[in-house]
Design an enzyme around this catalytic site. Structure first.
Site, PDB file in Angstrom:
ATOM      1  N   ASP A   1      -0.135  18.547  -3.568  1.00  0.00           N
ATOM      2  CA  ASP A   1       0.958  17.580  -3.720  1.00  0.00           C
ATOM      3  C   ASP A   1       0.450  16.187  -4.074  1.00  0.00           C
ATOM      4  O   ASP A   1       1.254  15.320  -4.447  1.00  0.00           O
ATOM      5  CB  ASP A   1       1.777  17.487  -2.427  1.00  0.00           C
ATOM      6  CG  ASP A   1       2.470  18.792  -2.085  1.00  0.00           C
ATOM      7  OD1 ASP A   1       2.943  19.460  -3.013  1.00  0.00           O
ATOM      8  OD2 ASP A   1       2.534  19.139  -0.891  1.00  0.00           O
TER       9      ASP A   1
ATOM     10  N   ASP B   1       8.807  18.938  -1.142  1.00  0.00           N
ATOM     11  CA  ASP B   1       7.987  20.147  -1.245  1.00  0.00           C
ATOM     12  C   ASP B   1       8.516  21.156  -0.225  1.00  0.00           C
ATOM     13  O   ASP B   1       9.099  20.768   0.795  1.00  0.00           O
ATOM     14  CB  ASP B   1       6.531  19.785  -0.959  1.00  0.00           C
ATOM     15  CG  ASP B   1       5.640  21.013  -0.932  1.00  0.00           C
ATOM     16  OD1 ASP B   1       5.658  21.778  -1.907  1.00  0.00           O
ATOM     17  OD2 ASP B   1       4.932  21.205   0.076  1.00  0.00           O
TER      18      ASP B   1
ATOM     19  N   ASP C   1       2.783  17.531   1.630  1.00  0.00           N
ATOM     20  CA  ASP C   1       1.764  17.540   2.685  1.00  0.00           C
ATOM     21  C   ASP C   1       0.425  18.117   2.241  1.00  0.00           C
ATOM     22  O   ASP C   1      -0.575  17.952   2.931  1.00  0.00           O
ATOM     23  CB  ASP C   1       2.256  18.344   3.888  1.00  0.00           C
ATOM     24  CG  ASP C   1       2.268  19.845   3.604  1.00  0.00           C
ATOM     25  OD1 ASP C   1       2.727  20.232   2.507  1.00  0.00           O
ATOM     26  OD2 ASP C   1       1.816  20.619   4.464  1.00  0.00           O
TER      27      ASP C   1
ATOM     28  N   CYS D   1       1.033 -24.565   1.128  1.00  0.00           N
ATOM     29  CA  CYS D   1      -0.377 -24.405   1.512  1.00  0.00           C
ATOM     30  C   CYS D   1      -0.888 -23.040   1.064  1.00  0.00           C
ATOM     31  O   CYS D   1      -2.007 -22.907   0.562  1.00  0.00           O
ATOM     32  CB  CYS D   1      -0.545 -24.551   3.023  1.00  0.00           C
ATOM     33  SG  CYS D   1      -0.149 -26.174   3.678  1.00  0.00           S
TER      34      CYS D   1
ATOM     35  N   CYS E   1       2.728 -24.897   5.567  1.00  0.00           N
ATOM     36  CA  CYS E   1       3.928 -24.497   4.826  1.00  0.00           C
ATOM     37  C   CYS E   1       3.532 -23.523   3.719  1.00  0.00           C
ATOM     38  O   CYS E   1       2.350 -23.251   3.495  1.00  0.00           O
ATOM     39  CB  CYS E   1       4.639 -25.710   4.241  1.00  0.00           C
ATOM     40  SG  CYS E   1       3.726 -26.523   2.911  1.00  0.00           S
TER      41      CYS E   1
END
Length: 765
Positions: free
Chosen positions: A653, A434, A649, A16, A13
């Site tokens: 950036d 961008d 990308d 635990c 459970c």
């Protein structure tokens, strides 16, 4: 600092998971720990000078659980021992459920006359004998339910409690009470009570809970289906060219720089670079890209993708855990093992849940016995409280949805690094895009080239040679366009000295003892170079949405280039879709204002930040986050900052991606950008931005549903089990029904999470 991921065993459970997390955090040198009950994994960050695997596993063992380090070979098949162990557990659970079910039915039939007060002649009288029922019940309690006692005892020795503790107390109360009635029936008769036994309660509760665990384990196994699908994509063998011969080798024996032959229709075994031949490759299973991608010498190929009609050879660049597919598996595993912030409330509740339930059960017994003097009533209500309470549903509510959601993201070409990113994405208010490589293809081409001195005496080719020679050393997409254009004009490249790149401004180097400087008008002006002689070309090209770079040699302007970067086909539709989702869309670019305005007009973006240097991009994101006044129409209460996402990308950036609340990297971009982001779009298709937000919203809604089910179940179920309705309606909750409800609560949460597997992104138009 090192990071370690362990597979945990023995958890029953969410309590635990809390116990294990406390044990791991107690190890000196452990910096952070996250135990995921749904994934049955622990992710630990630790100082390797103070802690190690052995110490951490010892702490887990001291808490009463076991652990194994996850296989280092991410793409290896599940080992036989692990598979056999899992199947053995399923068989054992199934056997116990069948045995417990059969005996429970006999016990139920034997108790029917007592429960109904009717004489039922079809039921054999021996089944109604308490001693027979005792004999039938004992193996169910101590064999079928033995794990509850073992686990409960282990946690009790460590002064903690789990769901197994509640179950063990509940079935023990029913069993021992019935045993007392069986041995001393006259004690109850003397008090005017009917000596009822409740052996069927103990047997049915054990059987139903085991059945729930059996079904739950099967259902939870489906949450990792995405991982199994990804692993199943890999090829088994590769046709390697060695010493002029073609030989078939297992993937494990392929080495970097091997040359591999791929024939039509075959699966590409590992990552590499095409060196001969050409074809189209179906990359949909890895990147989500629906259309086949053309491959020719110099192009990269990804392992596990499928070759089309052509044949080609490629040189191996990555194998094993370094392959693109292995990295995807690793990221998905990390995300599935992480915790979403929304889970904190459930974690806090499960920390005190079991002790609170035990306290409620004791109070229930004391209150009913004191007010009624009815031992039977007090016992049945106490057993009901212990049985119906379930922290499992709380513990499973978030991680199961996260596991399915991140897996579904991977199927759609979206890698989500953590549950926190998945959760935060649905709160995004402003998304910053961008321009180059994000809104545009990122593969600009030179469309115009004019020199100050015209074309006489090969002046144009000479200047192009100087420009391309310098730009060859730059990673910027515009530099690549210049080099490709020079090559198309058959301009040869020569050696350079003292190359320097000025981020966001331009590049310079010494070529044939001449200082060549290439960049923006602003930068060249700052260097004291007069750029006005070619101003008419610059203005006209920028009005058309082209990027303009100027070329100076030895401090004198010599030429100008116009470079166009085509918009991605989906850019305008994606911007429109994001705006329909209620997001403010902003464009951020280092390009000049005119070019930025032209691109923004085409895609429908109103707010633009142009001519921004890389070191300024993060500051722009920070300023957007600080626009608190824009929260006036927001549904988020007590905001500390605006939730801003950045999509990019390039290397330039990366700071902005890291500064943003949610960084989204285009997977076709640089490794640095991907590393700095929270979400990666593998294929580079901007549709993935919309899909990621839609998936985030669907996952969070699913989590909220799960948490509602889990909380409401306990809030309503525990008082009913405690007999709150008895004074009004004279009705008590049968502990058998309580056991069934407890088993079904966890199953319902997991089943609801599995509905996310049906998630389909809404198409943009």
């Amino acid at each position: 600092m090192d990071t370690l991921t362990l597979k945990l065993r023995g958890m029953s459970c969410a309590a635990c998971a809390t116990n294990i997390e406390k044990a791991i955090r107690s190890v000196p040198g452990v910096i952070d720990c996250n135990v995921n009950f749904g994934a049955e994994q622990a992710t630990i960050k630790y100082d390797r000078s103070l802690a190690n695997l052995e110490k951490i596993q010892a702490a887990i063992a001291s808490a009463g659980y076991s652990s194994d380090s996850l296989q280092e070979e991410l793409l290896s098949e599940e080992d036989d021992a692990e598979k056999a162990s899992r199947q053995a557990l399923q068989r054992k659970l199934s056997l116990k459920v069948v045995m417990g079910g059969v005996i429970s039915i006999f016990l139920f039939l034997g108790s029917l006359p007592m429960m109904t007060g009717l004489n039922l002649p079809l039921i054999p009288s021996f089944l109604q004998n308490p001693w027979v029922q005792l004999v039938l019940t004992t193996p169910v309690v101590f064999w079928c339910g033995g794990s509850f006692y073992r686990n409960g005892w282990k946690t009790l020795k460590r002064h903690t409690a789990t769901m197994d503790t509640l179950i063990a107390l509940g079935i023990s109360a029913a069993y021992l009470y019935s045993l007392f009635v069986t041995v001393f029936p006259n004690f109850f008769i003397a008090q005017g009570l009917i000596p009822h036994v409740y052996y069927e309660v103990a047997a049915f509760v054990i059987t139903l809970i085991l059945l729930g665990r059996l079904l739950e384990n099967r259902a939870r196994g489906q949450t990792s289906e995405a991982i199994r699908k990804l692993i199943g994509l890999q090829a088994r063998d590769a046709r390697v060219v060695r010493d002029g011969r073609e030989i078939d080798l297992p993937i494990a024996e392929v080495r970097i720089n091997d040359v591999i032959l791929v024939r039509p229709g075959e699966k590409i075994p590992v990552d590499g670079e095409v060196i001969a031949g050409a074809s189209t490759v179906d990359e949909a299973m890895v990147t989500g890209e629906s259309l086949p991608v053309k491959k020719q010498p110099g192009d990269e190929v990804i392992g596990a993708t499928i070759n089309g009609a052509g044949a080609f050879q490629f040189r191996v660049t990555r194998v094993g855990n370094d392959t693109f597919l292995a990295q995807i598996v690793k990221l998905v595993q990390q995300a599935q093992g992480s915790k979403a912030p929304i889970q904190r409330l459930a974690d806090q509740v499960t920390g005190w849940f079991v002790p609170a339930v035990i306290a409620i059960a004791i109070a229930t017994f004391v209150i009913w016995f004191n007010f009624t003097g009815n031992l039977t009533l007090a016992t049945i209500t106490t057993v009901g409280v212990l049985i119906i309470a379930c922290p499992c549903a709380l513990g499973l509510a978030t991680p199961t949805s996260v596991m399915v959601g991140t897996g579904k993201g991977a199927e759609n070409g979206i890698l989500i690094k953590g549950a926190d990113s998945l959760e935060l994405a649905h709160k995004i208010q402003t998304i910053v895009l961008d321009k180059t490589g994000t809104l545009t293809e990122g593969k600009p081409t030179v469309t115009d080239f004019v020199t100050v001195n015209g074309t006489a005496n090969g002046n144009e080719i000479k200047l192009l040679q100087l420009a391309a020679t310098v730009e060859r050393n730059s990673e910027h997409p515009l530099a690549e366009a210049v080099v490709k254009y020079a090559q198309s004009q058959e301009a040869s490249l020569i050696e350079v000295k003292n190359f320097q790149a000025n981020a966001g401004s331009g590049v310079q180097a010494v070529v044939s003892n001449q200082l060549v400087q290439i960049g923006t008008q602003r930068w060249l002006t700052e260097l004291g170079i007069n750029t006005m002689s070619l101003q008419q070309y610059k203005d006209a090209w920028e009005a058309a949405g082209k990027t303009v770079i100027l070329i100076a040699v030895d401090g004198e302007l010599q030429g100008i280039m116009g470079i166009a970067d085509a918009l991605k086909p989906s850019s305008a539709a994606v911007v429109k879709a994001l705006q329909k989702l209620g997001l403010e869309v902003v464009m951020l670019t280092g390009d000049n204002r005119k070019t930025a305005d032209a691109i923004a007009l085409q895609v429908g973006i109103q707010r633009i930040f142009a001519e921004v240097r890389p070191d300024q991009k993060a500051a722009i994101i920070q300023s957007l986050q600080g626009e608190i006044e824009r929260f006036l129409k927001s549904k988020i209460q007590n905001p500390k900052s605006k939730i801003v996402a950045m999509v990019g990308d390039g290397i330039n950036d990366a700071p902005a991606l890291a500064q943003a609340d949610v960084g989204i990297a285009i997977g076709t971009g640089t490794d640095v950008a991907i590393a700095a982001s929270d979400i990666t779009l593998i294929s580079g298709d901007l549709q993935g931005i919309v899909t990621a937000i839609q998936l985030s919203r669907a996952t969070i809604n699913n989590i909220k549903q799960n948490l509602f089910f889990a909380f409401i179940y306990n809030v309503i179920g525990i008082p009913i089990a405690a007999g709150i309705l008895f004074p009004i309606f004279g009705w008590l909750l049968n502990p058998i029904i309580a056991g069934a409800a407890m088993a079904l609560s966890s199953l319902s949460v997991v089943s609801n999470a599995l509905r996310l597997r049906n998630f389909q992104p809404k198409a943009i138009s």
